[in-house]
Design a protein around this motif. Structure first.
Motif, PDB file in Angstrom:
ATOM      1  N   UNK A 116       0.885  -1.051   0.012  1.00  0.00           N
ATOM      2  CA  UNK A 116       0.086  -0.097  -0.085  1.00  0.00           C
ATOM      3  C   UNK A 116       0.872   1.192  -0.096  1.00  0.00           C
ATOM      4  N   UNK A 126      -6.148   8.956   5.441  1.00  0.00           N
ATOM      5  CA  UNK A 126      -6.368   9.869   4.247  1.00  0.00           C
ATOM      6  C   UNK A 126      -7.084   9.080   3.144  1.00  0.00           C
ATOM      7  N   UNK A 127      -7.896   9.747   2.254  1.00  0.00           N
ATOM      8  CA  UNK A 127      -8.588   9.250   1.200  1.00  0.00           C
ATOM      9  C   UNK A 127      -7.754   8.362   0.343  1.00  0.00           C
ATOM     10  N   UNK A 128      -6.519   9.341   0.077  1.00  0.00           N
ATOM     11  CA  UNK A 128      -5.444   8.498  -0.831  1.00  0.00           C
ATOM     12  C   UNK A 128      -4.868   7.275  -0.183  1.00  0.00           C
ATOM     13  N   UNK A 129      -4.708   7.116   1.072  1.00  0.00           N
ATOM     14  CA  UNK A 129      -4.233   6.005   1.576  1.00  0.00           C
ATOM     15  C   UNK A 129      -5.152   4.874   1.598  1.00  0.00           C
ATOM     16  N   UNK A 130      -6.543   5.477   1.767  1.00  0.00           N
ATOM     17  CA  UNK A 130      -7.609   4.429   1.855  1.00  0.00           C
ATOM     18  C   UNK A 130      -7.969   3.682   0.463  1.00  0.00           C
ATOM     19  N   UNK A 131      -7.578   4.470  -0.609  1.00  0.00           N
ATOM     20  CA  UNK A 131      -7.685   3.795  -1.896  1.00  0.00           C
ATOM     21  C   UNK A 131      -6.361   2.761  -2.187  1.00  0.00           C
ATOM     22  N   UNK A 132      -5.452   3.114  -1.636  1.00  0.00           N
ATOM     23  CA  UNK A 132      -4.042   2.254  -1.698  1.00  0.00           C
ATOM     24  C   UNK A 132      -4.060   1.104  -0.996  1.00  0.00           C
ATOM     25  N   UNK A 158      -7.007  -1.136  -2.717  1.00  0.00           N
ATOM     26  CA  UNK A 158      -6.236  -1.760  -3.921  1.00  0.00           C
ATOM     27  C   UNK A 158      -5.304  -2.938  -3.678  1.00  0.00           C
ATOM     28  N   UNK A 181     -12.986  -2.773  -3.128  1.00  0.00           N
ATOM     29  CA  UNK A 181     -13.293  -1.345  -3.408  1.00  0.00           C
ATOM     30  C   UNK A 181     -13.183  -0.758  -1.939  1.00  0.00           C
ATOM     31  N   UNK A 182     -13.177   0.744  -2.067  1.00  0.00           N
ATOM     32  CA  UNK A 182     -12.972   1.379  -0.609  1.00  0.00           C
ATOM     33  C   UNK A 182     -14.131   1.056   0.176  1.00  0.00           C
TER      34      UNK A 182
END
Lengths: 73, 73
Positions: free
Chosen positions: A29, A47-53, A56, A61-62
């Motif tokens: 991640x 953060x939203x970015x880390x949540x996405x990573x 994935x 999915x988030x």
DNA sequence: CACCCTAGTAAAAGTCTCTTGACATAGCGT
DNA sequence: ACGCTATGTCAAGAGACTTTTACTAGGGTG
């Protein structure tokens, strides 16, 4: 910012995905092991970015990893 | 934290949802107008909590509002 | 026991998010 | 011209997120 809880299934999904260790997930991640530990223990929200990573990295999915529960309804 | 872009369709969805103004969305999502402006202009990414609240305010799921684009493929 | 791996705790430091407040611009109706 | 609404700019500060480093502890293996 108002309330509203966010639950996460990181730890659960880690084991479903071939028993990934915290360190393996962190590397995949792109964050540190400390961050994974803190998130699994719900010390804070990512953060939203880390949540996405993380989503994935877990092949999800988030909203499969993080669930938002509104308070007033 | 590594790269990876996050695009958002806040402005677009605002108009689809009955021509909401920035202020109306801000109030519904529980943040300030400044924050909506900054997000529409991609000055920074929202927290996961705010991302959820904005998505719900727009009647959408998180990944309908915010799209993550990996860099390496 | 000695060694390695996994998980957890703690604190300091730096970066990013969000708010507050003041001010600027453009359009529209009167 | 004047007032009102919607959008935008700027800056300061509080608080949240993330990293780095060092340390503790249990389990398994040789």
């Amino acid at each position: 910012m108002p309330e509203g809880r966010i639950m996460n299934r990181i730890r659960y999904l880690r084991f479903i995905n071939g028993e990934m260790t915290q360190e393996q997930l962190a590397e995949k991640a792109g964050c540190t092991r400390q961050t994974i530990i803190a998130l699994e223990q719900r010390k804070y929200h990512p953060s939203l970015l880390l949540a996405f990573r993380i989503a994935r990295a877990l092949g999800q999915g988030i909203e499969d990893v993080f669930q938002y529960e509104e308070q007033g309804g």
